[in-house]
Design an enzyme around this catalytic site. Structure first.
Site: not given
Ligand code: MRU
Length: 341
Positions: A45, A197, A238, A249
């Site tokens: 990821r 995370q 991202d 995120k």
């Protein structure tokens, strides 16, 4: 250094990020379908890392194609590309890497074996370039971090570290470079609900390198800033639209608002391949929605009563005006002054 995606003994070796920090385990991926599954289930990821993984996935798919007919080969390879594209919608690096691999396939004029060889070499190149890019991002970040205090406390969200890239990291690349130069006192890591995370991966990476780290729950950032504990926020991305709006995120947008109201500089660190110049605004960035069990379940326990509904967007978009600068391998830019390719 941690390398979450490498090519070894004719297969792709991934660090299984779903098991960290409790267990360090690697898996070998031999087939494109398994690579698609590894991306979907977040064994691998982080935007640049899934780009690298998808590039190798394209090669794995190419070598599964048995025809010697060029047109048939390219048609089947488009199928592999489609499979990999369908895994996660938000991180543009995935689409960028697959696009680059398809372009190599179309542009290689030799026989099918030569195309396959070129695809493997390109995947290796994408990985090597990302590693170099992250180091440049780290060093460029150092130039724009606040000059005082001498040793900074940097808050980050999610994991934009070595695990999320070919190695070194983007936001954590800046942290690593600051640590090496003696400019870092400590990292604050948002735990990053729902998948944690920050608590699991960022904290683990920092511990591996001996970088002091404090994990906080996501809702503690404003309080920490009010107390003067945070000198700068650095996050990854991202997908960045041409106007500087940045998808990262879920929770990043909250953090940017909180940083703005406490006058804490808010930096985005990302490679140029994360900028999607085809989108003029962040409103157009597709936002992945993941399974509600990420919210209602923790291990074997249910966190909520039966009969409630859930909404689980995996990313949000931070408006450009909340971002102090976007740090890339080519330098740091005001979000509305991103250089076009
Ligand atoms: O859902 P994830 O864990 O893939 O999300 C990762 C992030 O949001 C990272 O901040 C981003 O991909 C940048 S990684 C260098």
């Amino acid at each position: 250094m941690l390398y979450p995606v490498i090519w070894k003994n004719d297969s792709v070796v991934l660090i299984d990020q779903t098991r960290l920090p409790n267990e360090y385990a690697v898996i070998e991926v031999h087939r494109s379908q398994d690579m698609a599954e590894a991306i979907r289930t977040m064994i691998v990821r982080g935007a640049p890392a899934i780009g690298v993984a998808a590039a190798y996935g394209m090669y794995l798919g190419a070598r599964e194609i048995k025809t010697n007919n060029r047109l048939e080969f390219l048609h089947d390879l488009e199928g592999v590309a489609q499979l990999l594209r369908s895994t996660r919608p938000t991180a543009v690096n995935l689409f960028w890497a697959i696009g680059r691999m398809m372009q190599i396939a179309y542009e290689t004029l030799g026989n099918i074996e030569e195309i396959k060889q070129n695809l493997l070499e390109t995947a290796e190149k994408i990985r090597a370039e990302d590693l170099e890019t992250c180091q440049l991002i780290g060093d460029n970040g150092l130039k724009v971090l606040p000059k005082t205090p001498e040793k900074l406390i940097i808050l980050t969200h999610c994991n934009a570290g070595a695990l999320a890239t070919a190695g070194y990291g983007t936001a954590l690349g800046v942290v690593r470079s600051a640590w090496k130069e003696g400019r870092l006192s400590r990292v604050f890591a948002d735990e990053t609900r729902p998948r944690l995370q920050g608590a699991k991966l960022t904290a683990w990476e920092c511990v591996q390198e001996g970088i002091p780290v404090t994990v906080i729950a996501d809702n503690m950032a404003a309080h920490c800033m009010k107390q003067g504990l945070i000198d700068a926020v650095v996050v990854g991305a991202d997908r960045i639209a041409a106007n500087g709006d940045t998808a990262n995120k879920i929770g990043t947008y909250n953090l940017a608002i909180v940083a703005k109201s406490h006058n804490v500089p808010f930096f985005v660190a990302a490679p140029v391949s994360t900028i999607d110049f085809t989108l003029d605004s962040g409103d157009k960035i597709p936002i992945e929605e993941r399974h509600p069990s990420e919210i209602y379940q923790l291990g074997d326990s249910m966190l909520t009563p039966l009969g409630v509904e859930f909404y689980n967007p995996a990313f949000d978009v931070t408006p450009a005006e909340l971002i102090t600068a976007i740090i890339t391998e080519n330098g740091a830019f005001a979000p509305h002054e991103l250089p076009t390719p």
